[in-house]
Scaffold this motif. Structure first.
Motif, PDB file in Angstrom:
ATOM      1  N   ARG A 102      70.040  22.556  87.016  1.00  0.00           N
ATOM      2  CA  ARG A 102      69.891  22.052  85.666  1.00  0.00           C
ATOM      3  C   ARG A 102      69.763  20.517  85.724  1.00  0.00           C
ATOM      4  N   LEU A 103      70.039  19.861  84.623  1.00  0.00           N
ATOM      5  CA  LEU A 103      70.032  18.393  84.494  1.00  0.00           C
ATOM      6  C   LEU A 103      68.633  17.790  84.469  1.00  0.00           C
ATOM      7  N   GLY A 104      67.574  18.618  84.434  1.00  0.00           N
ATOM      8  CA  GLY A 104      66.222  18.065  84.384  1.00  0.00           C
ATOM      9  C   GLY A 104      65.963  17.222  83.156  1.00  0.00           C
ATOM     10  N   GLY A 105      66.744  17.439  82.102  1.00  0.00           N
ATOM     11  CA  GLY A 105      66.572  16.644  80.896  1.00  0.00           C
ATOM     12  C   GLY A 105      66.819  15.160  81.119  1.00  0.00           C
ATOM     13  N   LEU A 106      67.624  14.824  82.140  1.00  0.00           N
ATOM     14  CA  LEU A 106      67.881  13.411  82.421  1.00  0.00           C
ATOM     15  C   LEU A 106      66.595  12.666  82.763  1.00  0.00           C
ATOM     16  N   ALA A 107      65.702  13.313  83.487  1.00  0.00           N
ATOM     17  CA  ALA A 107      64.425  12.684  83.822  1.00  0.00           C
ATOM     18  C   ALA A 107      63.589  12.462  82.573  1.00  0.00           C
ATOM     19  N   VAL A 108      63.617  13.425  81.643  1.00  0.00           N
ATOM     20  CA  VAL A 108      62.863  13.279  80.398  1.00  0.00           C
ATOM     21  C   VAL A 108      63.431  12.139  79.561  1.00  0.00           C
ATOM     22  N   SER A 151      50.042   6.189  60.331  1.00  0.00           N
ATOM     23  CA  SER A 151      50.820   5.735  59.181  1.00  0.00           C
ATOM     24  C   SER A 151      51.250   4.275  59.304  1.00  0.00           C
ATOM     25  N   GLY A 152      50.824   3.608  60.362  1.00  0.00           N
ATOM     26  CA  GLY A 152      51.166   2.201  60.531  1.00  0.00           C
ATOM     27  C   GLY A 152      52.541   1.970  61.115  1.00  0.00           C
ATOM     28  N   GLN A 153      53.017   2.885  61.954  1.00  0.00           N
ATOM     29  CA  GLN A 153      54.332   2.752  62.590  1.00  0.00           C
ATOM     30  C   GLN A 153      54.171   2.870  64.107  1.00  0.00           C
ATOM     31  N   PRO A 154      53.568   1.868  64.737  1.00  0.00           N
ATOM     32  CA  PRO A 154      53.246   1.964  66.167  1.00  0.00           C
ATOM     33  C   PRO A 154      54.463   2.059  67.074  1.00  0.00           C
ATOM     34  N   ASP A 155      55.603   1.481  66.671  1.00  0.00           N
ATOM     35  CA  ASP A 155      56.785   1.531  67.535  1.00  0.00           C
ATOM     36  C   ASP A 155      57.332   2.956  67.639  1.00  0.00           C
ATOM     37  N   PHE A 156      57.320   3.698  66.523  1.00  0.00           N
ATOM     38  CA  PHE A 156      57.719   5.104  66.580  1.00  0.00           C
ATOM     39  C   PHE A 156      56.678   5.912  67.355  1.00  0.00           C
ATOM     40  N   ALA A 157      55.398   5.544  67.208  1.00  0.00           N
ATOM     41  CA  ALA A 157      54.356   6.225  67.979  1.00  0.00           C
ATOM     42  C   ALA A 157      54.558   6.012  69.471  1.00  0.00           C
ATOM     43  N   LEU A 158      55.012   4.812  69.842  1.00  0.00           N
ATOM     44  CA  LEU A 158      55.278   4.505  71.250  1.00  0.00           C
ATOM     45  C   LEU A 158      56.377   5.401  71.807  1.00  0.00           C
ATOM     46  N   LEU A 159      57.477   5.525  71.086  1.00  0.00           N
ATOM     47  CA  LEU A 159      58.579   6.383  71.526  1.00  0.00           C
ATOM     48  C   LEU A 159      58.144   7.843  71.598  1.00  0.00           C
ATOM     49  N   LEU A 160      57.427   8.299  70.590  1.00  0.00           N
ATOM     50  CA  LEU A 160      57.049   9.709  70.525  1.00  0.00           C
ATOM     51  C   LEU A 160      56.024  10.078  71.592  1.00  0.00           C
ATOM     52  N   LEU A 161      55.073   9.193  71.867  1.00  0.00           N
ATOM     53  CA  LEU A 161      54.101   9.519  72.912  1.00  0.00           C
ATOM     54  C   LEU A 161      54.763   9.485  74.286  1.00  0.00           C
ATOM     55  N   SER A 162      55.694   8.579  74.477  1.00  0.00           N
ATOM     56  CA  SER A 162      56.441   8.564  75.740  1.00  0.00           C
ATOM     57  C   SER A 162      57.210   9.869  75.913  1.00  0.00           C
ATOM     58  N   LEU A 163      57.791  10.362  74.824  1.00  0.00           N
ATOM     59  CA  LEU A 163      58.505  11.639  74.883  1.00  0.00           C
ATOM     60  C   LEU A 163      57.547  12.786  75.170  1.00  0.00           C
ATOM     61  N   ALA A 164      56.399  12.789  74.504  1.00  0.00           N
ATOM     62  CA  ALA A 164      55.415  13.856  74.720  1.00  0.00           C
ATOM     63  C   ALA A 164      54.940  13.884  76.170  1.00  0.00           C
ATOM     64  N   CYS A 165      54.606  12.732  76.704  1.00  0.00           N
ATOM     65  CA  CYS A 165      54.114  12.675  78.086  1.00  0.00           C
ATOM     66  C   CYS A 165      55.237  12.965  79.081  1.00  0.00           C
ATOM     67  N   GLY A 166      56.470  12.603  78.712  1.00  0.00           N
ATOM     68  CA  GLY A 166      57.599  12.949  79.565  1.00  0.00           C
ATOM     69  C   GLY A 166      57.789  14.451  79.658  1.00  0.00           C
ATOM     70  N   CYS A 167      57.669  15.140  78.517  1.00  0.00           N
ATOM     71  CA  CYS A 167      57.760  16.604  78.529  1.00  0.00           C
ATOM     72  C   CYS A 167      56.628  17.210  79.355  1.00  0.00           C
ATOM     73  N   ALA A 168      55.427  16.619  79.254  1.00  0.00           N
ATOM     74  CA  ALA A 168      54.303  17.108  80.047  1.00  0.00           C
ATOM     75  C   ALA A 168      54.528  16.870  81.538  1.00  0.00           C
ATOM     76  N   GLY A 169      55.117  15.710  81.879  1.00  0.00           N
ATOM     77  CA  GLY A 169      55.407  15.425  83.280  1.00  0.00           C
ATOM     78  C   GLY A 169      56.435  16.371  83.867  1.00  0.00           C
ATOM     79  N   PHE A 170      57.352  16.839  83.032  1.00  0.00           N
ATOM     80  CA  PHE A 170      58.356  17.791  83.495  1.00  0.00           C
ATOM     81  C   PHE A 170      57.745  19.160  83.776  1.00  0.00           C
TER      82      PHE A 170
END
Length: 358
Positions: A57-63, A178-197
């Motif tokens: 387990r613990l793979g979530g730490l990498a994400v 919607s003009g919120q690039p900082d939230f887009a930055l966090l969310l795309l990093s999360l999306a690509c992190g899930c894909a990398g896993f």
């Protein structure tokens, strides 16, 4: 012209963060896997697990690292809302790590999740259209519910990573539009992190996210969805939130309804989930992950168009409620079955091939 330049720069920064997150998670997951094996933090083979050997387990730490490190390095304007979402998401991820090492009682998990959600709500992340008190209470309950709904879908290899990547990716596009690039930055990093896993968590999984992964993914998605859409009218924000989390919410409601119908406790595990229905219908584990990811794509796209006022909320709200109720009534009567161990599936295919030749 200035807005176009800024927009172009933002796209480059956000895309770079996503690429870094993907590579970072893909690399870190192997080190986390070895670490978990050394500490014997593993899922043991059992009748309801399709693994022949202990799976770390613990793979979530990498994400978590893949989503937060690029965001922290590249975000331009730190808002209190973004800071509290990231800090609270780390808190629930640590809760998951503790649960993986030493199982915690549900009441303690809910207490910590509620504290984390309260911190986010106190920073200003809430549905404004329902008034201050109702909006704060509703947002808190929604974040806690969706967080636990994501832990419920993590019952089949590849499902959590696929649904998480799709949901976070589409919400990132919505935040950017919607003009919120900082939230887009966090969310795309999360999306690509899930894909990398996915390279490690695809069936047959070499490592699982454990509790830290689904808690972190679900909490971040739920909080960011409210932050991105919280200013909209109720008739738009409610269907948008439901559509972005439609698959986990439907899966949780299906499991609870099935256990209630069978007279079993709600927390008593069984083949009650959406993935188990798909397995009983003849789909392989990988096909189940793709099917649920496809469903999350369709509902997420609808949620994005509702949030961007491309689809009227007055049409989407009754539509999503009726669709959810109809699917629940249909699926609750369908049989469910745990995925068979990999060696058993190979044996059945070989037997069927031999019988076909005979």
């Amino acid at each position: 012209m200035i807005s176009e330049v800024v927009s172009g720069e933002s796209i480059v920064v956000i895309a770079s963060a996503g690429a870094v997150a993907f590579v970072l998670v893909a690399v870190l997951t192997e080190f986390v896997r070895r670490f978990a094996l050394r500490l014997r933090i593993v899922d043991r083979p059992g009748p309801h697990r399709p693994h022949r050997r202990p799976t770390p387990r613990l793979g979530g730490l990498a994400v978590v690292a893949g989503a937060l490190l690029p965001t922290g390095a590249l975000v331009r304007e730190w808002s209190l809302q973004l800071i509290m979402i990231m800090m609270s998401a780390v808190l629930v991820a640590l809760l998951g790590v503790i649960h993986d090492c030493r199982r915690l009682r549900l009441v303690w998990r809910l207490a910590v999740e509620s504290v984390a959600a309260t911190l986010v709500v106190a920073s200003g992340v809430r549905v404004e259209a329902f008034g201050t008190l109702v909006g704060m209470a509703g947002t808190l309950l929604w974040i806690v519910f969706v967080t636990n709904a994501f832990t419920m879908i993590d019952n089949t290899d590849g499902v959590l990573g696929t649904v998480g990547a799709v949901g976070a990716g589409l919400l990132a596009v919505t935040a950017f539009a919607s003009g919120q690039p900082d939230f887009a930055l966090l969310l795309l990093s999360l999306a690509c992190g899930c894909a990398g896993f996915a390279a490690h968590g695809w069936s047959p999984a070499r490592i699982r996210m454990g509790k830290s992964g689904p808690l972190f993914v679900g909490f971040t998605l739920a909080a960011c969805a409210v932050a991105v859409s919280g200013q909209a009218e109720p008739v738009a924000v409610v269907p948008a939130l439901l559509l972005f989390a439609f698959v986990p919410v439907l899966d949780t409601c299906l499991a609870v309804a099935s256990r209630q119908r069978a007279g079993r406790p709600w927390l008593f595990a069984g083949p009650d989930h959406l993935a188990h229905r798909c397995v009983a219908a003849g789909l392989t584990t990988r096909q189940v992950a793709l099917a649920m990811g496809g469903a999350a794509t369709v509902t997420g796209l609808l949620g994005m168009h509702v949030m961007l006022d491309r689809v009227p909320g007055a049409v989407a709200l009754p539509g999503v409620v009726c669709a959810g109720a109809g699917l629940l009534a249909l699926l609750v009567r369908a049989p469910g079955r745990y995925p068979a161990p990999l060696h058993a599936r190979r044996t059945r295919r070989l037997t069927a091939s031999v019988e076909g030749r005979g």
